[in-house]
Design a protein around this motif. Structure first.
Motif, short mmCIF file in Angstrom:
data_model
loop_
_atom_site.label_atom_id
_atom_site.label_comp_id
_atom_site.label_asym_id
_atom_site.label_seq_id
_atom_site.Cartn_x
_atom_site.Cartn_y
_atom_site.Cartn_z
N ARG A 150 25.92 -10.62 22.44
CA ARG A 150 26.96 -11.65 22.50
C ARG A 150 26.44 -13.02 22.10
O ARG A 150 27.11 -13.78 21.39
N GLY A 206 25.97 -13.22 18.39
CA GLY A 206 27.25 -13.33 17.72
C GLY A 206 27.87 -14.71 17.78
O GLY A 206 28.79 -15.03 17.01
N PHE A 233 33.80 -11.27 21.89
CA PHE A 233 33.93 -11.68 20.49
C PHE A 233 35.38 -12.01 20.12
O PHE A 233 35.66 -12.89 19.31
N LEU A 260 19.37 -7.72 15.87
CA LEU A 260 20.56 -6.87 15.89
C LEU A 260 20.19 -5.40 15.71
O LEU A 260 20.78 -4.52 16.34
N ALA A 268 27.25 -9.34 14.11
CA ALA A 268 27.22 -8.85 15.49
C ALA A 268 28.44 -7.97 15.78
O ALA A 268 28.33 -6.98 16.51
N VAL A 269 29.58 -8.31 15.21
CA VAL A 269 30.78 -7.50 15.40
C VAL A 269 30.58 -6.10 14.82
O VAL A 269 30.98 -5.10 15.41
N SER A 293 26.66 -14.83 11.61
CA SER A 293 26.05 -14.05 12.69
C SER A 293 27.13 -13.30 13.46
O SER A 293 26.92 -12.14 13.87
N TYR A 294 28.25 -13.94 13.64
CA TYR A 294 29.38 -13.31 14.33
C TYR A 294 29.81 -12.04 13.60
O TYR A 294 30.01 -10.99 14.22
#
Length: 242
Positions: free
Chosen positions: A176, A179, A215, A153, A189-190, A185-186
């Motif tokens: 993506r 994420g 997302f 990331l 990533a956001v 992880s989401y």
């Protein structure tokens, strides 16, 4: 069917103008295309035995589809890593780049070193390959440590801006896929996507916005770590059970 000539004859007999037009749209000259679908290539690969020697011969032909087939015939456990990495110099399209990363380079023990070496490489497909490898790792490395995910990331957030579509799309793809690994992880990533969206750099803005669009569609599924799109078949079937 053990020789390159026999294989090429088979491919020519299973070619179509439709696929030849698709390949030429990627920038591959018509004379270097046979017009064979990747589906047909995979079917043929299953009929042939893995062979690094045959793969090398096929790669050295000037046909795009022969190179795609070559990668499918390589034994990733016995291939010479130096030779495998050297194939990148012949890549002139995004599909061959991603195909090479997914089916060969990701399986090399040193694939993380390739990511580090190529993520700021000015050569178009080397740079794309770095982020294609991250995307593949995000999908296939089920034991990825949080620190490794954070490093990926960070690479995405700090990467040198690149206006070339084939690079921007690969960076977004990597973000993506990271994420989607799981809820934590989401969330990470956001955060990265929002920072990119708020950047003064229009190319990073594009990546952030592109990732955030996907997302917003992701949902968790019960008993499954990886997130899926609420519009996917699985999302529609099981989303209300999460």
């Amino acid at each position: 069917m053990n020789s390159v000539n026999e294989i090429l004859e088979y491919l020519k007999n299973h070619s179509s103008e439709k696929y030849k037009e698709n390949v030429t749209k990627l920038g591959i000259p018509k004379e270097n295309s046979l017009g064979v679908s990747i589906r047909e290539l995979r079917k043929l690969a299953k009929k042939l035995k893995p062979s690094n020697a045959l793969a090398k011969e096929l790669w050295n032909t000037y046909y795009h589809e022969a190179k795609l087939l070559s990668v499918l015939l390589i034994d990733v456990y016995t291939v010479d890593p130096e030779w495998a990495i050297s194939l990148m110099k012949d890549v002139v399209s995004w599909d061959l780049c991603d195909h090479l990363c997914k089916n060969l380079l990701y399986y090399l023990p040193e694939y993380n070193d390739l990511i580090l070496a190529w993520q700021n490489d000015e050569r178009l497909y080397y740079k794309r390959a770095a982020f294609s490898l991250i995307a593949n790792a995000a999908v296939h490395d089920k034991k990825m440590e949080p620190l490794q995910l954070d490093a990926y990331l960070n690479s995405i957030q700090k990467h040198k801006s690149d206006a070339r579509p084939h690079v921007r799309k690969a960076v977004s793809w990597a973000l993506r896929e990271l994420g989607k690994k799981d809820i934590e992880s989401y969330k990470k990533a956001v955060v990265v996507a929002k920072k990119l969206e708020e950047s003064d750099d229009k190319n990073k803005q594009w990546i952030g916005k592109d990732a955030l669009r996907e997302f917003k569609q992701l949902i968790p599924i019960k008993n499954r770590k990886r997130l899926v799109s609420k519009n996917s078949k699985m999302g529609k079937l099981y989303g209300n059970q999460s």
